[in-house]
Structure formats: structure tokens, C-alpha cells
Design a protein around this motif. Structure first.
Motif, PDB file in Angstrom:
ATOM      1  N   LEU A 132     -26.859  17.367   3.650  1.00 38.23           N
ATOM      2  CA  LEU A 132     -26.248  17.638   2.348  1.00 38.23           C
ATOM      3  C   LEU A 132     -25.498  18.972   2.294  1.00 38.23           C
ATOM      4  CD1 LEU A 132     -28.991  16.260  -0.064  1.00 38.23           C
ATOM      5  CD2 LEU A 132     -26.978  15.106   0.879  1.00 38.23           C
ATOM      6  N   ASP A 133     -25.195  19.524   3.454  1.00 42.19           N
ATOM      7  CA  ASP A 133     -24.402  20.752   3.504  1.00 42.19           C
ATOM      8  C   ASP A 133     -22.923  20.374   3.471  1.00 42.19           C
ATOM      9  OD1 ASP A 133     -23.153  23.148   3.981  1.00 42.19           O
ATOM     10  OD2 ASP A 133     -24.226  23.594   5.846  1.00 42.19           O
ATOM     11  N   TRP A 194     -22.648   4.675  -8.962  1.00 39.15           N
ATOM     12  CA  TRP A 194     -22.829   6.120  -9.102  1.00 39.15           C
ATOM     13  C   TRP A 194     -22.772   6.836  -7.768  1.00 39.15           C
ATOM     14  CZ3 TRP A 194     -23.605   7.296 -14.268  1.00 39.15           C
ATOM     15  CH2 TRP A 194     -24.004   6.229 -15.079  1.00 39.15           C
ATOM     16  N   PHE A 195     -21.966   7.907  -7.705  1.00 42.10           N
ATOM     17  CA  PHE A 195     -22.106   8.926  -6.667  1.00 42.10           C
ATOM     18  C   PHE A 195     -22.891  10.065  -7.313  1.00 42.10           C
ATOM     19  CE2 PHE A 195     -18.137   7.237  -4.533  1.00 42.10           C
ATOM     20  CZ  PHE A 195     -18.750   6.967  -3.310  1.00 42.10           C
ATOM     21  N   GLY A 196     -24.172  10.151  -7.001  1.00 41.81           N
ATOM     22  CA  GLY A 196     -25.054  11.089  -7.681  1.00 41.81           C
ATOM     23  C   GLY A 196     -25.705  10.392  -8.858  1.00 41.81           C
ATOM     24  N   GLN A 244     -29.108  11.877  -5.608  1.00 41.42           N
ATOM     25  CA  GLN A 244     -28.368  12.593  -6.645  1.00 41.42           C
ATOM     26  C   GLN A 244     -27.239  13.452  -6.082  1.00 41.42           C
ATOM     27  OE1 GLN A 244     -31.698  14.223  -9.229  1.00 41.42           O
ATOM     28  NE2 GLN A 244     -30.723  12.764 -10.627  1.00 41.42           N
ATOM     29  N   ALA A 245     -27.060  13.412  -4.778  1.00 40.53           N
ATOM     30  CA  ALA A 245     -25.949  14.110  -4.137  1.00 40.53           C
ATOM     31  C   ALA A 245     -24.764  13.163  -3.998  1.00 40.53           C
ATOM     32  CB  ALA A 245     -26.379  14.626  -2.773  1.00 40.53           C
ATOM     33  N   LEU A 246     -23.655  13.691  -3.480  1.00 39.30           N
ATOM     34  CA  LEU A 246     -22.519  12.862  -3.122  1.00 39.30           C
ATOM     35  C   LEU A 246     -22.301  12.963  -1.622  1.00 39.30           C
ATOM     36  CD1 LEU A 246     -19.113  12.436  -4.869  1.00 39.30           C
ATOM     37  CD2 LEU A 246     -19.222  12.796  -2.411  1.00 39.30           C
ATOM     38  N   ASN A 251     -23.135   6.886   0.158  1.00 43.87           N
ATOM     39  CA  ASN A 251     -24.231   6.855  -0.810  1.00 43.87           C
ATOM     40  C   ASN A 251     -23.857   6.547  -2.251  1.00 43.87           C
ATOM     41  OD1 ASN A 251     -23.382   9.383  -1.815  1.00 43.87           O
ATOM     42  ND2 ASN A 251     -25.480  10.152  -1.957  1.00 43.87           N
ATOM     43  N   LEU A 252     -22.856   5.699  -2.468  1.00 44.62           N
ATOM     44  CA  LEU A 252     -22.720   5.066  -3.764  1.00 44.62           C
ATOM     45  C   LEU A 252     -23.979   4.237  -4.024  1.00 44.62           C
ATOM     46  CD1 LEU A 252     -20.336   4.573  -5.959  1.00 44.62           C
ATOM     47  CD2 LEU A 252     -20.325   2.275  -4.971  1.00 44.62           C
TER      48      LEU A 252
END
Length: 364
Positions: A132-133, A194-196, A244-246, A251-252
Motif C-alpha cells: 500500500l505504499d 468501490w475503490f476504497g 479501504q485503500a486504492l 481492488n475494486l
């Protein structure tokens, strides 16, 4: 496990196939939807949302379909093109000068969107970065040389697609992929996707699980998914921070009903996608752009700007077995979304019951 939902007259074979997948244990949690002529004619749910098998799969269950997500990254990029902030055929370095080094000086957004930018995976230098960086991963793509001269070969940009587009829209449009998707694309298309995932929607999200313990190692695409670590680790992808990240390439989180409805409206001359993009960009989105051997897929593929297509369908799927498509032959939109990570044989059997063929992805 019971299969819940409905099928309209003439679609009974879809229920029979789906029930068999559930009864045989090949499916432990999935949704099927088919839309035709503006109405949902199939809506089926089977199995469970969770590994503990306490929460039945429902019609509104959200699940991560891996690369099906890329379709909506494409739409966000095309919104920036529509607004004049980006061009499909200008060098990316026009907007993002730092990117235009080490052989990437002439890379275009069109090459990125058609998986010909020469960066189908993150470089070895990114191996120590967290999944997630976002900033670090974008920087690794900026500093890396492409694996082949942009435009000369083809390979789905398996994990890099969203980070590349995000970098381009940040530099050229002064916004982010997240903002373009959630502020423009999602409301315009009315998507339950949702993205996130917001806090209030997390209870609807299904847990991913492996069909076989060694599933990640069986993948032909495994070498392109190794860096950064974690994209195939269900412990990580099922976590709240990841949901909850994008991570635009994969990760949709969405439902089968939402994806089937989207594909059913995809090609319409008066549909929401054409209204969003305008006629010229909508035509470009759906037009065949390149046909070649895709190294990541391991087969010959025709890519549009956001889909694979052939004479029978316009489609997109993701590793693990989820798939959605518009049947140009039978004029319906379909989606099979699953949490049980395996091959695409289940979606292919559903497609066959509808008179579609998911096995052909070659030249248009």
C-alpha cells in the motif's frame, strides 16, 4: 448449500449449472447476474461470504474481482482525456517529466491503457516496498527502464496499471485516480462498486479464499504478481486496510448485479458510458487497438482500451475466476463474481449455458 435468487423463463440452464457448481464444491461463494433489454433476467447467489461459512452470499455481496477493476481505471483516465487534461497519444512525459527517462520518453497513455507500455510488473527495486505504499510504487515505475520498448510488445500490466494511470492523472490533470473514479465515474454510471470500501459497506464484503493451498504458485501470471508482496495473500487482501485503500489494478469491490448491468449498457448509443465519455471516446474505448500474444495471459489477445474482445464478446476478468462480459452475439450483459480463487472454468460453464464462449480471446 442452497442457491437463492431467480431466473426468467428461458434461463433455467444457468441455475442448473450454478447449482451444480455449488453442490460439487467447486464454488463456495459467488453471484451470477444477467441483464437483457434493460432488466435483470438472472440473479443468483450461492455459498457464503466468509471462510467460517456463517454469512450467506447475498445479491448485494461485494467481492474483489482482481483485474476486472482495470476497466474502471480506464474510464477514469478517459474522463481526463474528455476534459482536455490528457491526450491518448501525447507522450506521458509531456505531463509527467520525471517519468520520461530510461526509454520511456515517448510512452503514451494509449500504450499504457492497451498494456504496451513495457511495465507489466513492478521492478525488482520495489521488492521491499509495502503493498500500500502508493508513492513508493509510483516512484519505482518512474525510475525503472521498461522491459521492452513501449509499443513493441504486449503484456497485461498486471499490478502496475492503476499506479501508472494514477501518476499520469496526478501530473496532467491535477487530480487523482480515486477522485476521478468516485467523484465522476461512479456517480455517472450509478455503480455499486468501490475503490476504497466505506465503513458502512464493509459488512457486505466477501472474504477471498484459495481453492487449493498452492493456487498462487499455479498461476501462469505469478511472475508478474510477485512484487510487491501481498497481492495474492488472502490474509492481506481480506484486511480492512487493503479493502479501504486504492490499488487500481485489482481492488475494486463490487457485485455481480452491478457488473452485469454495466456491461449490458456498455455499447449502447444512448447508454451511460457513451454519455459519460462522448461519442468519439466511447467508440475508441470499444474499438480493437492491438492483437498480439500477451505474455502475461500466455495467449493471443485483442485489447481495446479497457477490455479484451473477439467476434462474440467484449469482456474483462480477473485471476481467481471472476469475469464479466457483453455478448455481442446474444445481446446480454453477464457477470460471474466469486470469492473462491481458482480458474475460469466456472464462469465459462455459466457462459456456455447462455450460448456464449469465454475461451476465445484472440483476434477480432
Amino acid at each position: 448449500m442452497r442457491v437463492e435468487g431467480f431466473v426468467a423463463e428461458g434461463y433455467e440452464a444457468v441455475r442448473e449449472v450454478f447449482q451444480r457448481l455449488v453442490d460439487d464444491g467447486r464454488e463456495t461463494g459467488a453471484g451470477v447476474s444477467v441483464w437483457r433489454e434493460g432488466r435483470e433476467v438472472v440473479r443468483l447467489s450461492g455459498g457464503w461470504q466468509d471462510v467460517g461459512r456463517l454469512r450467506p452470499w447475498r445479491a448485494d455481496t461485494l467481492v474483489m474481482p482482481y483485474s476486472l477493476s482495470k476497466t474502471f481505471v480506464t474510464l477514469a483516465a478517459l474522463v481526463a482525456v474528455r476534459d482536455g487534461a490528457l491526450s491518448l497519444d501525447e507522450p506521458v512525459a509531456t505531463y509527467w517529466p520525471e517519468y520520461g527517462v530510461r526509454g520511456k520518453e515517448t510512452t503514451t497513455l494509449r500504450q499504457v491503457l492497451t498494456h504496451r507500455a513495457g511495465q507489466p510488473r513492478f521492478p525488482d527495486a520495489a521488492a521491499g516496498l509495502d503493498l500500500l505504499d502508493d508513492e513508493g510504487l509510483r516512484a519505482s515505475l518512474v525510475s525503472a527502464a521498461p522491459e521492452y520498448p513501449p509499443g513493441t510488445s504486449l503484456g497485461e500490466h498486471a499490478l502496475t496499471y492503476g499506479h501508472l494511470v494514477d501518476g499520469i492523472v496526478r501530473a496532467g490533470a491535477g487530480t487523482t485516480l480515486r477522485e476521478l473514479y468516485h467523484d465522476v465515474v461512479r456517480p455517472a454510471l450509478g455503480l455499486d462498486a468501490w475503490f476504497g470500501v466505506p465503513d458502512q459497506e464493509l459488512a457486505r464484503v466477501a472474504d477471498l479464499e484459495y481453492a487449493h493451498p498452492d493456487w498462487p504458485r499455479r498461476l501462469h501470471a505469478a511472475p508478474w504478481l510477485r512484487i510487491p508482496a501481498g497481492a495474492l495473500d488472502v490474509g492481506r487482501t481480506n484486511s480492512r486496510p487493503f479493502r479501504q485503500a486504492l490499488f487500481g489494478a485489482v481492488n475494486l469491490h463490487t457485485t455481480a448485479t452491478a457488473m452485469a448491468a454495466f456491461f449490458a449498457d456498455l455499447t449502447g448509443d444512448d447508454g451511460p458510458v457513451r454519455r459519460l465519455l462522448g461519442a468519439e471516446l466511447h467508440d475508441d474505448l470499444l474499438a480493437s487497438q492491438v492483437t498480439d500474444h500477451d505474455e502475461v495471459f500466455g495467449t493471443r489477445i485483442t485489447w481495446t482500451l479497457g477490455f479484451v474482445r473477439d467476434r462474440g464478446k467484449i469482456a474483462k476478468g480477473g485471476i481467481g475466476g471472476s469475469a464479466a462480459w457483453w455478448s455481442t452475439r446474444n445481446r446480454h450483459g453477464c457477470a460471474y463474481l466469486t470469492r473462491r480463487l481458482d480458474d475460469h472454468s466456472r464462469a465459462a460453464e455459466i457462459a456456455a449455458a447462455l450460448g456464449d464462449d469465454l475461451t476465445v480471446v484472440g483476434e477480432d
